[in-house]
Motif scaffolding. Structure first.
Motif, PDB file in Angstrom:
ATOM      1  N   LEU A 154       0.892  -1.234   0.053  1.00 37.72           N
ATOM      2  CA  LEU A 154       0.027  -0.063  -0.133  1.00 37.72           C
ATOM      3  C   LEU A 154       0.835   1.362  -0.096  1.00 37.72           C
ATOM      4  CD1 LEU A 154      -3.039  -0.949   2.523  1.00 37.72           C
ATOM      5  CD2 LEU A 154      -2.899  -0.840   0.079  1.00 37.72           C
ATOM      6  N   LEU A 155       1.987   1.282   0.818  1.00 33.37           N
ATOM      7  CA  LEU A 155       2.840   2.437   0.821  1.00 33.37           C
ATOM      8  C   LEU A 155       3.744   2.499  -0.113  1.00 33.37           C
ATOM      9  CD1 LEU A 155       3.790   2.524   4.504  1.00 33.37           C
ATOM     10  CD2 LEU A 155       2.913   4.628   3.267  1.00 33.37           C
ATOM     11  N   LEU A 156       4.191   1.331  -0.800  1.00 30.67           N
ATOM     12  CA  LEU A 156       4.823   1.415  -2.031  1.00 30.67           C
ATOM     13  C   LEU A 156       4.197   1.993  -3.200  1.00 30.67           C
ATOM     14  CD1 LEU A 156       6.910  -1.930  -1.885  1.00 30.67           C
ATOM     15  CD2 LEU A 156       7.432   0.243  -1.127  1.00 30.67           C
ATOM     16  N   LEU A 157       2.785   1.736  -3.372  1.00 33.36           N
ATOM     17  CA  LEU A 157       2.030   2.372  -4.550  1.00 33.36           C
ATOM     18  C   LEU A 157       1.993   3.969  -4.218  1.00 33.36           C
ATOM     19  CD1 LEU A 157      -0.602  -0.375  -4.915  1.00 33.36           C
ATOM     20  CD2 LEU A 157       0.777   0.878  -6.694  1.00 33.36           C
ATOM     21  N   ALA A 158       1.770   4.153  -2.916  1.00 27.91           N
ATOM     22  CA  ALA A 158       1.771   5.549  -2.511  1.00 27.91           C
ATOM     23  C   ALA A 158       3.376   6.322  -3.016  1.00 27.91           C
ATOM     24  CB  ALA A 158       1.755   5.879  -0.915  1.00 27.91           C
ATOM     25  N   ALA A 159       4.665   5.387  -3.059  1.00 33.80           N
ATOM     26  CA  ALA A 159       5.543   5.739  -3.292  1.00 33.80           C
ATOM     27  C   ALA A 159       5.567   6.144  -5.010  1.00 33.80           C
ATOM     28  CB  ALA A 159       6.876   4.835  -3.130  1.00 33.80           C
ATOM     29  N   VAL A 160       4.744   5.170  -5.777  1.00 30.27           N
ATOM     30  CA  VAL A 160       4.653   5.276  -7.427  1.00 30.27           C
ATOM     31  C   VAL A 160       4.329   6.312  -7.595  1.00 30.27           C
ATOM     32  CG1 VAL A 160       3.872   4.120  -9.194  1.00 30.27           C
ATOM     33  CG2 VAL A 160       4.686   2.752  -7.370  1.00 30.27           C
ATOM     34  N   MET A 161       3.026   6.980  -6.791  1.00 31.49           N
ATOM     35  CA  MET A 161       2.215   7.800  -7.092  1.00 31.49           C
ATOM     36  C   MET A 161       2.933   9.129  -6.753  1.00 31.49           C
ATOM     37  SD  MET A 161      -1.538   7.313  -5.709  1.00 31.49           S
ATOM     38  CE  MET A 161      -1.781   5.445  -4.980  1.00 31.49           C
ATOM     39  N   ALA A 162       3.786   9.191  -5.721  1.00 35.93           N
ATOM     40  CA  ALA A 162       4.412  10.453  -5.367  1.00 35.93           C
ATOM     41  C   ALA A 162       5.521  10.779  -6.162  1.00 35.93           C
ATOM     42  CB  ALA A 162       5.076  10.213  -3.866  1.00 35.93           C
ATOM     43  N   GLY A 163       6.350   9.617  -6.780  1.00 35.14           N
ATOM     44  CA  GLY A 163       7.361   9.722  -7.891  1.00 35.14           C
ATOM     45  C   GLY A 163       6.804  10.117  -9.106  1.00 35.14           C
ATOM     46  N   PHE A 164       5.859   9.609  -9.541  1.00 31.44           N
ATOM     47  CA  PHE A 164       5.335  10.206 -10.670  1.00 31.44           C
ATOM     48  C   PHE A 164       4.683  11.566 -10.843  1.00 31.44           C
ATOM     49  CE2 PHE A 164       1.493  10.387 -14.027  1.00 31.44           C
ATOM     50  CZ  PHE A 164       2.324  10.014 -15.085  1.00 31.44           C
ATOM     51  N   GLY A 165       4.034  11.745  -9.817  1.00 33.92           N
ATOM     52  CA  GLY A 165       3.537  13.065  -9.430  1.00 33.92           C
ATOM     53  C   GLY A 165       4.474  13.986  -9.748  1.00 33.92           C
ATOM     54  N   GLY A 166       5.706  13.716  -8.962  1.00 35.87           N
ATOM     55  CA  GLY A 166       6.715  14.594  -8.962  1.00 35.87           C
ATOM     56  C   GLY A 166       7.366  14.819 -10.395  1.00 35.87           C
TER      57      GLY A 166
END
Lengths: 232, 285
Positions: A154-166
């Motif tokens: 769950l947190l790793l998917l948040a990492a994907v979103m944060a990275g992509f959003g960045g």
């Protein structure tokens, strides 16, 4: 106010008529940022997991450096990548300055610490005893890491979103290493800046709206995947 | 759940892979030209018209990097560009004299204008001598917006201040934006300030600006564009063939014809005047 409506109208029009230039720009944004996020996931999750699970002297310093890297200013990354990729620079022989490859490189540098930092936090949040338990059940080390990654998904998917959003919203690095070349390295953010300075505010607003819609759509898919299973 | 995630990941990987192959252009390095130029040539849309014609004709791929003239020439000085299209004559002469640039040709010109609030608090409207206009803005302490970015426009502005003998450093009425022409015009409009602009960018933005042309037509205000090839003898990686082809194209009959009519449909008057083969001294007469 009238200008914003004009912009929304224009965005709608550009999307409905499938304007080839806008489509090309949108696809390139998606490709460059998508590939950069993908590479940063491989590097960030693997090394983030390794750092979180191992103990070594100076670990706190390393983690604090990664956490600082999460706020790496894109313009600074752009400047250094540009200098490295110059013909006279150490990586000049590659000849990739002002290409999409250079943009992917810069965006990877921006996204990797974000993914890595969140991975470290996610892994450290898992109970310590879990590792012992998995190993006690006869799993190999590799299997244990895999189970832990799945636990932290769950947190790793948040990492994907944060990275992509960045990276999709980033402009400083893209314009420096890409050069905003028409039909080649022009992405949504750099095109928005250019249209603004040209005085085409309606097109600029339209591009901004498309960028927002794109980010929303990608995050919608990721959130969907993330929320499929309720956290225990 | 697992299957959907799996499918999504695979789809993403496929898109990404297609991307990698599509993104890397099948063009050899010797077919790439890096053109360092000013924001005005790009923002006016002129290069969007000229470059496709050139690419189609020669098979070269032009990477246009539009920055201020100062930065464009700095790129030339480091061998990071192949050919320059710039408008800062004094700095250009120095570049050629120092051996970084060769074959400097006159391409075209347009002009600078002094714009400001329609109410014209400094009462400069109609004055013919630009130096006097600058002096009056300074003596009445009216807000003046400078580009402050080493662009060709900024160089011209500094040259005029120098002739006027005005020391503007640290003056409250003198502010620098550090931005491109379009942005600087927007700032000047919002703050009711005077500024020096190139006519092309002003015309392109005019309808959203609260600024009027207050001084124009002085010979000092000529804005002259040259094409310069970066010296391949100094930098082995410079694409000399491509640079020469581009320079030749810019002064060719074909591109000069395009320049002559560019902008008439949109602004009612051309944005640039073709000058290939002329002498600088003949301009503006």
């Amino acid at each position: 106010m009238e200008l914003i409506f004009e912009g929304i109208k224009k965005a709608f029009w550009l999307l409905v008529t499938i304007d080839p230039e806008v489509m090309g720009i949108t696809l390139l944004s998606l490709k460059v940022s998508g590939i950069a996020t993908l590479i940063s996931l491989v590097i960030g999750i693997s090394s983030g997991t390794a750092i979180a699970l191992s103990g070594f002297p100076g670990k706190k310093i390393v983690v604090s450096l990664i956490n600082t890297g999460m706020g790496l200013p894109p313009v600074v990354v752009g400047l250094f990548v540009t200098i490295f990729l110059w013909r006279s620079g150490p990586l000049g022989f590659l000849g990739i300055l002002y290409t999409p490859a250079a943009m992917i490189t810069a965006q990877t540098v921006i996204a990797t610490p974000i993914v890595m930092g969140i991975t470290v936090a996610a892994m450290q949040q898992l109970p310590k005893k879990l590792r012992l338990q998995i190993l006690a059940l006869g799993a190999t080390r590799l299997q244990m890491v895999w189970v832990l990654i799945k636990e932290a998904r769950l947190l790793l998917l948040a990492a994907v979103m944060a990275g992509f959003g960045g990276v999709i919203s980033e402009i400083g690095a893209s314009i420096m290493v890409g050069g905003n070349i028409k039909g080649y390295t022009r992405v949504l953010t750099t095109a928005t800046v250019m249209e603004t300075s040209k005085g085409n505010f309606d097109i600029a607003i339209a591009l901004g709206i498309i960028l927002l819609a794109l980010a929303y759509f990608v995050n919608l898919i990721l959130t969907h995947v993330q929320q499929r299973e309720r956290p225990r | 759940m697992k299957r959907i995630t799996g499918i999504l990941v695979i789809v993403w990987l496929l898109i990404a892979l297609c991307g990698i192959f599509k993104i890397s252009p099948a063009i050899g390095a010797d077919k790439n030209i890096i053109l360092a130029t000013t924001t005005s040539t790009q923002d006016s849309g002129l290069l969007d018209v000229l470059i496709p014609v050139f690419e189609k004709k020669t098979g070269y791929f032009v990477k246009t990097i539009s920055v201020g003239s100062g930065q464009a020439m700095a790129m030339g000085q480091k061998g990071e560009a192949d050919v320059l299209l710039v408008h800062s004559p004094d700095a250009e002469k120095k570049l050629v004299a120092d051996g970084y640039g060769v074959n400097r040709w006159l391409v075209m010109h347009n002009d600078f204008i002094v714009v400001g609030p329609p109410a014209d608090p400094a009462k400069v409207k109609g004055m013919k001598d630009t130096v006097e206009v600058f002096k009056k803005i300074a003596s009445t302490k009216n807000l003046f917006m400078s580009r402050g970015d080493n662009s060709g426009t900024h160089a011209k502005e500094k040259a005029i201040w120098k002739v006027a003998g005005v020391n503007y450093e640290r003056e409250k009425w003198y502010q620098q934006t550090g931005l491109g022409m379009g942005q600087t015009l927007n700032v000047a409009s919002e703050k009711n300030a005077y500024t020096l602009a190139d006519r092309g960018t002003y015309l392109a933005l005019k309808k959203r600006l609260g600024l009027d042309i207050l001084a124009e037509g002085d010979a000092v205000l000529l804005n002259i564009y040259h094409v310069i090839e970066v010296n391949p003898a100094k930098f082995s990686k410079v694409n000399a063939g491509g640079a020469k082809a581009f320079a030749d194209f810019m002064v060719s009959k074909e591109s000069q014809g395009i320049i002559k009519t560019f902008g008439i449909d949109k602004f009612g008057s051309p944005l640039f005047f073709p000058d290939a083969g002329k002498q600088v001294e003949e301009l503006g007469r």
